[in-house]
Write an enzyme that holds these catalytic residues in place. Sequence first.
Site, PDB file in Angstrom:
ATOM      1  N   SER A   1       0.860  -1.172   0.000  1.00  0.00           N
ATOM      2  CA  SER A   1       0.000   0.000   0.000  1.00  0.00           C
ATOM      3  C   SER A   1       0.898   1.224   0.000  1.00  0.00           C
ATOM      4  CB  SER A   1      -0.897   0.006   1.242  1.00  0.00           C
ATOM      5  OG  SER A   1      -1.579   1.245   1.373  1.00  0.00           O
TER       6      SER A   1
ATOM      7  N   LEU B   1      -6.285  -1.828  -8.271  1.00  0.00           N
ATOM      8  CA  LEU B   1      -6.185  -0.371  -8.166  1.00  0.00           C
ATOM      9  C   LEU B   1      -7.335   0.313  -8.914  1.00  0.00           C
ATOM     10  CD1 LEU B   1      -2.345  -0.113  -8.838  1.00  0.00           C
ATOM     11  CD2 LEU B   1      -3.489   0.583  -6.712  1.00  0.00           C
TER      12      LEU B   1
ATOM     13  N   HIS C   1      -4.591   0.943 -13.757  1.00  0.00           N
ATOM     14  CA  HIS C   1      -4.471  -0.457 -14.175  1.00  0.00           C
ATOM     15  C   HIS C   1      -3.319  -0.680 -15.149  1.00  0.00           C
ATOM     16  CE1 HIS C   1      -8.873  -1.667 -13.080  1.00  0.00           C
ATOM     17  NE2 HIS C   1      -8.135  -1.397 -12.030  1.00  0.00           N
TER      18      HIS C   1
ATOM     19  N   LYS D   1     -10.846  -5.546 -13.938  1.00  0.00           N
ATOM     20  CA  LYS D   1     -11.532  -4.917 -15.060  1.00  0.00           C
ATOM     21  C   LYS D   1     -11.972  -3.506 -14.658  1.00  0.00           C
ATOM     22  CE  LYS D   1     -15.252  -4.881 -12.749  1.00  0.00           C
ATOM     23  NZ  LYS D   1     -15.842  -3.588 -12.393  1.00  0.00           N
TER      24      LYS D   1
ATOM     25  N   ARG E   1     -15.741   4.952  -7.844  1.00  0.00           N
ATOM     26  CA  ARG E   1     -16.650   4.655  -8.959  1.00  0.00           C
ATOM     27  C   ARG E   1     -17.386   5.899  -9.431  1.00  0.00           C
ATOM     28  NH1 ARG E   1     -16.386   0.874  -5.310  1.00  0.00           N
ATOM     29  NH2 ARG E   1     -16.056  -1.320  -5.892  1.00  0.00           N
TER      30      ARG E   1
ATOM     31  N   ASP F   1     -17.821   0.398 -14.713  1.00  0.00           N
ATOM     32  CA  ASP F   1     -17.786  -0.436 -13.512  1.00  0.00           C
ATOM     33  C   ASP F   1     -18.598  -1.725 -13.651  1.00  0.00           C
ATOM     34  OD1 ASP F   1     -17.109  -1.054 -10.813  1.00  0.00           O
ATOM     35  OD2 ASP F   1     -19.086  -0.356 -10.183  1.00  0.00           O
TER      36      ASP F   1
END
Length: 329
Positions: A36, A74, A79, A97, A166, A178
């Site tokens: 982290s 992440l 990504h 994804k 999101r 999402d």
Amino acid sequence: MKKVRWGILSTAKIGLEKVVPAMQAGEYCEISAIASRDRTQAEMAATRLNIPKFYGTYEELLADSDIDAIYIPLPNHLHIPWTIKALEAGKHVLCEKPIGLSSAEAQGLLERSKGFPHLKVMEAFMYRFHPQWLFVKKLIDDKRIGDVRTIQAFFSYFNDDPQNIRNKKDIGGGGLMDIGCYCISQSRFILSQEPVRVFGMLEYDEKMGVDRMASAIMDFGNTSSTFTCSTQLAPFQNFRVFGTKGLIDVEIPVNIPPHKATHVWLELNGKREEFVIEAQNQYTLQGEFFSKAILNNTSVPTPLEDAVNNMKVIEAIKESNLQGSWVMV
């Protein structure tokens, strides 16, 4: 028995609560380290999940020579950058994804990955490994409902928290990225085809700027697929396939419970038959399939080309909303 030694890049909720515990239950996965940007958070996660090592930076984890593969949960915009860094560090990568923010980004990753032919990279669409979906695909392939003519999918939840990743536009938020990506992927998966063109309608949150509801029609030639996804509706999900001889109804298409049997219904000639699919953890299965591809040096179940094609459909749906017309994929 040899296992793949995994490192987890971030203490994201999906990793800590779903993916990591599921992979720890696998036969071929060994979760060896977690990282982290906050060392304290990494230590807490490692203690909670009995992970031997923890790091306060992602770079330290990638430099660990005892790690074979990296799982990346992440935020969307990170990504591809961290997938590439992991590859450059000599690690296999399972990335959540959607693979990136655009098909151009995804294509760039695909081309970059060719420079590491000994390393495996895969987008994490976990549903594809659950026996529920393998059963549905076999029903389709065996023509049990005749020729598939149309598909209907729905996926929604309610989350209007502006601080939630999101709902942040600049890092790839929005319902289509999402959860709409599942509706797209599932139709492509069971049909083994790519849509020719799409028509999309998106509704955006006025304050956060992300799409909170998206509806689309995907034209696969002789078959259509329609779906609606939303991040600000009552929670619900469903997937139905209609053919010339019958229909298939999938009870829980995405958030398949790991400890509870699910159901698929096959309706033919007015008679509805129920099939009970035994409980299995789709995240465990995903980790096992990917790990076995590493150990046996075989192709991953879902190649990066699939990730690129899914992003192309997402982009075409967004473009259709802007144009108010059909858009070729």
